[in-house]
Design a protein around this motif. Sequence first.
Motif, mmCIF file in Angstrom:
data_model
loop_
_atom_site.group_PDB
_atom_site.id
_atom_site.type_symbol
_atom_site.label_atom_id
_atom_site.label_comp_id
_atom_site.label_asym_id
_atom_site.label_seq_id
_atom_site.Cartn_x
_atom_site.Cartn_y
_atom_site.Cartn_z
ATOM 1 N N MET A 293 -8.943 -10.241 11.418
ATOM 2 C CA MET A 293 -8.116 -9.085 11.760
ATOM 3 C C MET A 293 -8.793 -8.106 12.711
ATOM 4 S SD MET A 293 -6.358 -8.240 8.075
ATOM 5 C CE MET A 293 -5.071 -9.302 7.398
ATOM 6 N N PHE A 294 -10.096 -7.909 12.553
ATOM 7 C CA PHE A 294 -10.751 -6.841 13.291
ATOM 8 C C PHE A 294 -11.765 -7.312 14.335
ATOM 9 C CE2 PHE A 294 -9.515 -5.055 9.145
ATOM 10 C CZ PHE A 294 -8.669 -4.032 9.583
ATOM 11 N N ILE A 295 -12.151 -8.593 14.257
ATOM 12 C CA ILE A 295 -13.085 -9.124 15.253
ATOM 13 C C ILE A 295 -12.341 -10.007 16.259
ATOM 14 C CG2 ILE A 295 -15.189 -10.467 15.661
ATOM 15 C CD1 ILE A 295 -15.640 -7.841 14.120
ATOM 16 N N TYR A 296 -11.588 -10.984 15.724
ATOM 17 C CA TYR A 296 -10.888 -11.925 16.607
ATOM 18 C C TYR A 296 -9.453 -11.514 16.901
ATOM 19 C CZ TYR A 296 -14.864 -14.686 15.016
ATOM 20 O OH TYR A 296 -16.131 -15.114 14.714
ATOM 21 N N HIS A 297 -8.908 -10.553 16.134
ATOM 22 C CA HIS A 297 -7.512 -10.096 16.308
ATOM 23 C C HIS A 297 -6.536 -11.276 16.286
ATOM 24 C CE1 HIS A 297 -9.191 -6.169 17.250
ATOM 25 N NE2 HIS A 297 -9.973 -6.738 18.170
ATOM 26 N N ALA A 298 -6.740 -12.160 15.321
ATOM 27 C CA ALA A 298 -5.897 -13.353 15.201
ATOM 28 C C ALA A 298 -4.484 -13.012 14.747
ATOM 29 C CB ALA A 298 -6.541 -14.347 14.233
ATOM 30 N N TYR A 299 -4.327 -11.966 13.970
ATOM 31 C CA TYR A 299 -3.014 -11.485 13.529
ATOM 32 C C TYR A 299 -3.143 -10.022 13.131
ATOM 33 C CZ TYR A 299 -5.349 -13.458 9.407
ATOM 34 O OH TYR A 299 -6.281 -13.805 8.463
ATOM 35 N N SER A 300 -2.011 -9.386 12.927
ATOM 36 C CA SER A 300 -1.976 -7.943 12.697
ATOM 37 C C SER A 300 -2.611 -7.557 11.362
ATOM 38 C CB SER A 300 -0.534 -7.437 12.717
ATOM 39 O OG SER A 300 -0.446 -6.103 12.239
ATOM 40 N N PRO A 301 -3.545 -6.616 11.358
ATOM 41 C CA PRO A 301 -4.104 -6.150 10.079
ATOM 42 C C PRO A 301 -3.092 -5.349 9.273
ATOM 43 C CG PRO A 301 -4.967 -4.847 11.897
ATOM 44 C CD PRO A 301 -4.197 -5.977 12.509
ATOM 45 N N TRP A 302 -2.079 -4.804 9.955
ATOM 46 C CA TRP A 302 -1.078 -3.987 9.251
ATOM 47 C C TRP A 302 -0.014 -4.832 8.573
ATOM 48 C CZ3 TRP A 302 -2.235 0.756 8.190
ATOM 49 C CH2 TRP A 302 -3.115 1.456 9.028
ATOM 50 N N PHE A 303 0.403 -5.930 9.197
ATOM 51 C CA PHE A 303 1.527 -6.721 8.680
ATOM 52 C C PHE A 303 1.154 -8.155 8.306
ATOM 53 C CE2 PHE A 303 3.189 -3.658 11.877
ATOM 54 C CZ PHE A 303 3.775 -2.778 10.974
ATOM 55 N N GLY A 304 -0.077 -8.543 8.515
ATOM 56 C CA GLY A 304 -0.531 -9.858 8.087
ATOM 57 C C GLY A 304 -0.080 -10.990 8.987
ATOM 58 N N PHE A 305 -0.291 -12.210 8.492
ATOM 59 C CA PHE A 305 0.037 -13.414 9.272
ATOM 60 C C PHE A 305 1.447 -13.908 8.950
ATOM 61 C CE2 PHE A 305 0.191 -18.093 9.407
ATOM 62 C CZ PHE A 305 -0.010 -18.294 10.758
ATOM 63 N N GLU A 306 1.641 -14.304 7.690
ATOM 64 C CA GLU A 306 2.932 -14.862 7.276
ATOM 65 C C GLU A 306 2.934 -14.965 5.762
ATOM 66 O OE1 GLU A 306 5.072 -19.106 7.902
ATOM 67 O OE2 GLU A 306 4.385 -18.140 9.764
ATOM 68 N N LEU A 307 4.071 -14.713 5.126
ATOM 69 C CA LEU A 307 4.146 -14.728 3.667
ATOM 70 C C LEU A 307 3.753 -16.086 3.084
ATOM 71 C CD1 LEU A 307 7.434 -12.770 2.751
ATOM 72 C CD2 LEU A 307 5.077 -12.095 2.260
ATOM 73 N N PHE A 308 2.782 -16.067 2.165
ATOM 74 C CA PHE A 308 2.411 -17.234 1.352
ATOM 75 C C PHE A 308 2.118 -18.483 2.179
ATOM 76 C CE2 PHE A 308 5.641 -14.726 -1.042
ATOM 77 C CZ PHE A 308 4.763 -14.089 -1.893
ATOM 78 N N ASN A 309 1.507 -18.300 3.317
ATOM 79 C CA ASN A 309 1.195 -19.438 4.185
ATOM 80 C C ASN A 309 -0.241 -19.315 4.680
ATOM 81 O OD1 ASN A 309 1.424 -21.744 5.722
ATOM 82 N ND2 ASN A 309 2.563 -20.763 7.380
ATOM 83 N N SER A 310 -1.178 -19.248 3.746
ATOM 84 C CA SER A 310 -2.575 -19.032 4.126
ATOM 85 C C SER A 310 -3.356 -20.322 4.358
ATOM 86 C CB SER A 310 -3.290 -18.207 3.047
ATOM 87 O OG SER A 310 -3.285 -18.893 1.801
ATOM 88 N N LEU A 332 -3.166 -9.422 1.625
ATOM 89 C CA LEU A 332 -3.572 -8.934 2.941
ATOM 90 C C LEU A 332 -3.153 -9.917 4.026
ATOM 91 C CD1 LEU A 332 -5.067 -6.567 4.264
ATOM 92 C CD2 LEU A 332 -7.191 -7.860 4.010
ATOM 93 N N HIS A 333 -3.359 -11.202 3.784
ATOM 94 C CA HIS A 333 -2.991 -12.231 4.762
ATOM 95 C C HIS A 333 -1.472 -12.333 4.887
ATOM 96 C CE1 HIS A 333 -2.413 -16.342 6.390
ATOM 97 N NE2 HIS A 333 -3.559 -16.107 7.020
ATOM 98 N N SER A 334 -0.769 -12.197 3.759
ATOM 99 C CA SER A 334 0.686 -12.336 3.749
ATOM 100 C C SER A 334 1.395 -11.123 4.327
ATOM 101 C CB SER A 334 1.192 -12.559 2.320
ATOM 102 O OG SER A 334 0.930 -13.860 1.876
ATOM 103 N N SER A 335 0.922 -9.925 3.961
ATOM 104 C CA SER A 335 1.702 -8.722 4.265
ATOM 105 C C SER A 335 0.883 -7.592 4.876
ATOM 106 C CB SER A 335 2.376 -8.219 2.991
ATOM 107 O OG SER A 335 1.419 -7.982 1.965
ATOM 108 N N GLY A 336 -0.388 -7.822 5.135
ATOM 109 C CA GLY A 336 -1.207 -6.827 5.783
ATOM 110 C C GLY A 336 -1.566 -5.636 4.904
ATOM 111 N N ILE A 337 -2.142 -4.633 5.527
ATOM 112 C CA ILE A 337 -2.571 -3.431 4.809
ATOM 113 C C ILE A 337 -1.374 -2.725 4.182
ATOM 114 C CG2 ILE A 337 -3.623 -1.154 5.100
ATOM 115 C CD1 ILE A 337 -5.350 -2.380 7.335
ATOM 116 N N VAL A 338 -0.230 -2.751 4.856
ATOM 117 C CA VAL A 338 0.979 -2.113 4.321
ATOM 118 C C VAL A 338 1.360 -2.739 2.983
ATOM 119 C CG1 VAL A 338 3.451 -1.714 4.689
ATOM 120 C CG2 VAL A 338 1.846 -1.471 6.596
#
Length: 416
Positions: A293-310, A332-338
């Motif tokens: 989230m913070f080094i590679y910026h692979a997906y949003s830290p606020w909203f995550g990547f995708e629900l239940f797909n880690s 965090l991966h599913s839904s981000g910091i929010v």
Amino acid sequence: MTTFLLIIEYIFFFGLAIYCILKKNELSIFYLPVLFFVDKIVSVHHPAFLYYGLVCLLILMLMKKNGFFFRNNIWALFLIIYFLILLTKSSDLGLIRPYVFSVTWLFLLIALIPNIYKKYPAAVVFKELSNASLLILVLFIVNALAATFYKFSPTEMYGITSGILFGNLWAAAFNTLPIALFVAFLYGVSEKKPVHVIISVVSFFFIMLTLRRTVIALSLLGIVISLMTMLTRQKAKMLFVTGGLIVVIGYLIYANTSFMSEFKERVELRKLDERELAEEKRFFEYSLLYDDMFIYHAYSPWFGFELFNSGGNYGKGVLADRSLHGDIPNLLHSSGIVGVILYLLMIGTAFWQALRAAVRYQDKLVFLFCGISFLVYTISGRYTEVAATLLIFLVLLSPIAQQEEPAVDVDESKAV
């Protein structure tokens, strides 16, 4: 084994669900963990839409009778809405369907529980909780005996293929057992019900053979905390009797079964002595997500990547298709910091409600056990294991129920 699973499914899922709808009214909420636990025993329902349909019907019935129940925990409503919005980003809705239903049911019920509890005396709540918990333990034992008889172990958990087997139950499916054991054992010692005590102790020996460290530790903690409720002069005799009963049952199992040899064999199979805490991959997850989230910026830290797909979608696939285990990394991966913030606000509200209502000594011990259990399961993971998580909150929030005056409480306990 197929016949056994069909009997369990039709009697203890479909039969129990219909009975709850027709007879139990709002008290049906106590038997939802039983239905979810049966789902794990059966594994595949015939047909699946009936499973989802009956559970949704039960929960809708509860919602209809409780009006503006979200006032108890508005964060649960916000979390449901947020997850539904995130569903629009999902690439495979079929894959994540069980998890979406599970967490939606869970969030709804966390807000519903206080509304229902305020309508019933504490004695009724405790009795219904104990009935549901005892049923879970009985189903666990019966399933283990059937799976052992038929040599049915499709998962071969930890390489165990002989001795006591557990059928379709594996991994987080055992998380429900310590909570059920705690309630059943506490009811047994509090209300002098030897059947509850005996089944709880027998269940504990079966639980030890699962080799699930957190489940074993929490089960033992539940027994200890239950015994702590009898540390008064008036209950000293019951404490002595219960302790003696546990020793007798333990000795009979030790002397007349191959429990100890089987336990030692399983410890060797799992190689627990070679597993150090620092090597647990679930603690490595946090640093992987931080880098994503913070080094590679692979997906949003606020909203995550995708629900239940880690699985395979974090840490550049360094752990292959292994899914995230810990609850916080998963959220965090599913839904981000929010999502994490909303979840913690919902959970914090429920615990605050329980803490304010916990005025008696026993209530405080119940709060302690539920707090420790929730923390342990949050670290080890699988809040989507809805049977366990829901049962924790059903027990945690029980002090909200109508408390009788001490004099009335004595009469009521005799009546029960």
